[in-house]
Write a protein that holds these residues in place. Structure first.
Motif, short mmCIF file in Angstrom:
data_model
loop_
_atom_site.label_atom_id
_atom_site.label_comp_id
_atom_site.label_asym_id
_atom_site.label_seq_id
_atom_site.Cartn_x
_atom_site.Cartn_y
_atom_site.Cartn_z
N GLU A 59 -70.14 21.10 -50.19
CA GLU A 59 -71.33 21.45 -49.42
C GLU A 59 -72.22 20.23 -49.20
O GLU A 59 -72.70 19.98 -48.09
N ARG A 60 -72.42 19.45 -50.27
CA ARG A 60 -73.33 18.30 -50.17
C ARG A 60 -72.73 17.17 -49.32
O ARG A 60 -73.47 16.46 -48.64
N ARG B 140 -70.76 17.78 -46.81
CA ARG B 140 -70.85 18.29 -45.44
C ARG B 140 -72.27 18.20 -44.87
O ARG B 140 -72.44 17.89 -43.70
N ASN B 141 -73.28 18.46 -45.72
CA ASN B 141 -74.63 18.42 -45.15
C ASN B 141 -75.36 17.11 -45.42
O ASN B 141 -76.55 16.98 -45.12
N GLY B 142 -74.64 16.14 -45.99
CA GLY B 142 -75.21 14.80 -46.12
C GLY B 142 -76.12 14.60 -47.30
O GLY B 142 -76.82 13.58 -47.37
N THR B 143 -76.14 15.52 -48.27
CA THR B 143 -77.03 15.36 -49.43
C THR B 143 -76.29 14.94 -50.69
O THR B 143 -76.84 14.98 -51.78
N THR C 190 -63.25 17.03 -49.09
CA THR C 190 -64.07 17.29 -47.90
C THR C 190 -64.26 16.00 -47.09
O THR C 190 -64.48 16.04 -45.89
N GLU D 184 -62.50 18.54 -43.24
CA GLU D 184 -63.87 19.03 -43.12
C GLU D 184 -64.11 20.36 -43.83
O GLU D 184 -65.09 20.54 -44.51
N GLU D 185 -63.18 21.31 -43.67
CA GLU D 185 -63.42 22.66 -44.20
C GLU D 185 -62.40 22.98 -45.29
O GLU D 185 -61.21 23.08 -45.01
N TYR E 169 -68.31 8.66 -45.93
CA TYR E 169 -69.56 9.38 -46.15
C TYR E 169 -70.71 8.54 -45.62
O TYR E 169 -70.91 7.41 -46.06
N GLY F 156 -74.21 13.93 -42.94
CA GLY F 156 -73.52 15.22 -42.80
C GLY F 156 -72.36 15.12 -41.82
O GLY F 156 -72.30 14.20 -41.01
#
Lengths: 274, 267
Positions: free
Chosen positions: A93-94, A96-99, A178, A182-183, A269, A273
């Motif tokens: 999740e992180r 994927r959303n850049g965090t 990831t 991507e998924e 990375y 995201g």
């Protein structure tokens, strides 16, 4: 008595991470209690299914009814302790959303961070899961079968710790994928279904044909829930040492794979995201 | 009455058309539910294959009956996944954040819209897989199956599919009355998880009361299989229909009371 404080600052920071996660779990006490109560479905499944089977015979694949139910109590306890499923979701999740940068800027080794986090969570749930196991033994009136050998108990404990470490590494590695794919959410759910089978959480692996069992002994999953449960119920003693060695090798191999994957794909990375 | 039905059918067609448009935009995880649930039922088959390699029968059921049971449960789940699961699953979220307002202001039944607005054609292969499991189970079972038994099996599958739908609605409609639905979801997961592995014939005493009457997941695939293998009795059939009637009434009352209880975004 003074609490144990490691002198090496490297260990101290991981200890702090564990302590933070242990404390943060206190906010979710009700969840822990309900999670504990819902473990009853696993025991109930075993109690009803095997109760019906053993009403027609005395042993199945070397198990007596009490031996079988004891196996389920221990394997259910161990699979409840294995809390690392969320690691892959968190990493994925992180990324994927850049965090994921949150972990990269910390002065810690990232897999080490997740291992310390898992340790904190496991310590919190340990008491609840132990209480659940005792409650189910009492409610279902199980004559609990447990080994008396301190050496076997020690081997099983070591194997349990290595197994938990392996699962954290595995879930961290899957989360890292990831960066390439991507998924991975669907894949993670399929993995959970398969892991429940091949760790022996649904039925003991001893019920599978010998050839399948030989193949499983080469995989790490055999040693995560199944073998420690068998050892603690006084079976498969001859596999204890080889089990620890094989699991150590898998942990080292996966550690190497994580380093290679991270080195190769971290450049993908960008913190913005996917 | 007829005009209302025609209107509902038009609404359903439009909801399905809109859903397909959305799916075409996000094709990536189209077959995801099929692979996830397919792997789950494949694991069940492997588990019972291992068990039956060591025992001849579990209660009165041999390997064929158990395969039929797994296939039937898989089919009930698959039909729900295709038609209504994802739509109904969004109910708690929409109650909590106030999105339910949009459903109440539209000139169509909110429950009808929830049921059909997120159909999932990606799970259709799961229906085909379930049918294959059922065919395999029927071939393995030591029973000669007659046409009347097949008709009874289809009837009971339809009845239990309605019950499955009603259980999904009841669990989610309780969010109208509670702050969180986490415990209810856990309860539903636990019930389904247990009963997809364990046929109703294994339950007795208090367990039978719970899984036949209170959380009737225990009868959902059991009654269809019992009707197919000739184990269905008149009292059992009456009980099955009674459970359906009670849960239909409960669903209607709970949904209507829930809607009246709804206080928009402050719920």
């Amino acid at each position: 008595m003074k609490p144990f404080i490691p002198k090496n600052p490297r260990f101290r920071k991981y200890r702090e991470i564990s302590a933070i996660y242990l404390k943060s779990q206190l906010a979710w006490r009700a969840d822990a209690v309900f999670q504990m109560l819902f473990t009853v479905t696993k025991i109930l499944f075993a109690y009803l299914l095997w109760g019906m089977v053993f009403s027609q015979r005395d042993t199945v694949s070397g198990f007596t009814l009490d031996g079988m139910l004891s196996y389920y109590i221990i394997s259910s306890f161990l699979s409840q302790l294995e809390l690392s499923d969320g690691v892959s979701g968190e990493v994925s999740e992180r990324i994927r959303n850049g965090t994921f940068s949150k972990y990269m800027v910390l002065p810690v080794n990232i897999p080490g961070y997740f291992t310390a986090m898992e340790a904190g969570c496991v310590l919190f749930y340990l008491g609840f899961d132990l209480a659940a196991a005792l409650i189910w033994i009492f409610i279902f009136r199980i004559r609990f079968v447990f080994t008396h050998s301190p050496l076997i108990i020690l081997c099983a404990l070591l194997m349990i710790i290595l197994g938990l470490l392996f699962m954290v590494q595995l879930n961290y590695y899957l989360g890292l994928l990831t960066l390439k794919y991507e998924e991975i959410g669907t894949f993670l759910m399929i993995k959970s279904n398969l892991v429940a089978l091949i760790t022996g959480s649904i039925v003991p692996l001893a019920l599978f044909p010998e050839a399948v069992l030989r193949g499983m002994k080469l995989l790490p999953f055999y040693y995560i829930t199944y073998l420690p449960s068998m050892l603690l119920t006084g079976r498969c003693r001859e596999e204890a040492v080889t089990g620890i060695l094989i699991l150590c090798l898998w942990c080292l191999a996966l550690g190497g794979l994580i380093r290679i994957t991270w080195k190769k794909y971290r450049v993908k990375y960008d913190g913005a995201g996917i | 009455m007829l005009a209302q039905h025609k209107k509902n059918i038009r609404v359903i067609k439009e909801l399905i058309r809109l859903r397909f448009q959305k799916i075409m935009l996000f094709r990536l995880s189209f077959f995801g539910p099929f692979f996830v649930d397919g792997s789950l039922f494949a694991v069940q088959l492997l588990v019972f294959r291992a068990v039956y390699a060591n025992v001849d029968r579990i209660g009165s059921w041999g390997r064929g009956e158990m395969i039929l049971y797994i296939g039937s449960f898989s089919l009930l789940n698959a039909v729900s996944m295709v038609i209504c699961f994802f739509g109904l699953n969004s109910i708690p979220y929409k109650i909590k954040n106030g999105d339910m307002d949009l459903y109440l202001t539209k000139p169509v039944s909110p429950l009808l819209r929830f049921t059909f607005e997120q159909v999932n054609p990606g799970s259709i292969p799961l229906i085909l897989m379930s049918l294959c499991i059922i065919a395999y189970g029927a071939a393995t079972a030591e029973h000669s199956i007659k046409t009347a038994q097949i008709a009874a099996y289809i009837f009971w599958l339809a009845v239990m599919e309605i019950l499955y739908f009603e259980m999904e609605v009841i669990i989610r409609a309780l969010t109208f009355f509670f702050v969180t639905d986490a415990r209810l979801s856990q309860l539903e997961e636990a019930g389904i998880d247990l009963c997809m592995k364990l046929p109703g014939i294994a339950f007795y005493g208090i367990y039978k009361v719970i899984f036949y009457g209170l959380l009737p997941y225990g009868i959902m695939a059991t009654l269809p299989v019992q009707s197919l293998v000739g184990e269905m009795s008149l009292p059992l059939a009456c009980f099955g229909l009674l459970v359906l009637a009670v849960f239909t009434a409960l669903t209607a009352v709970l949904w209507k009371t829930g809607i009246r209880h709804y206080n928009s975004a402050s719920s």
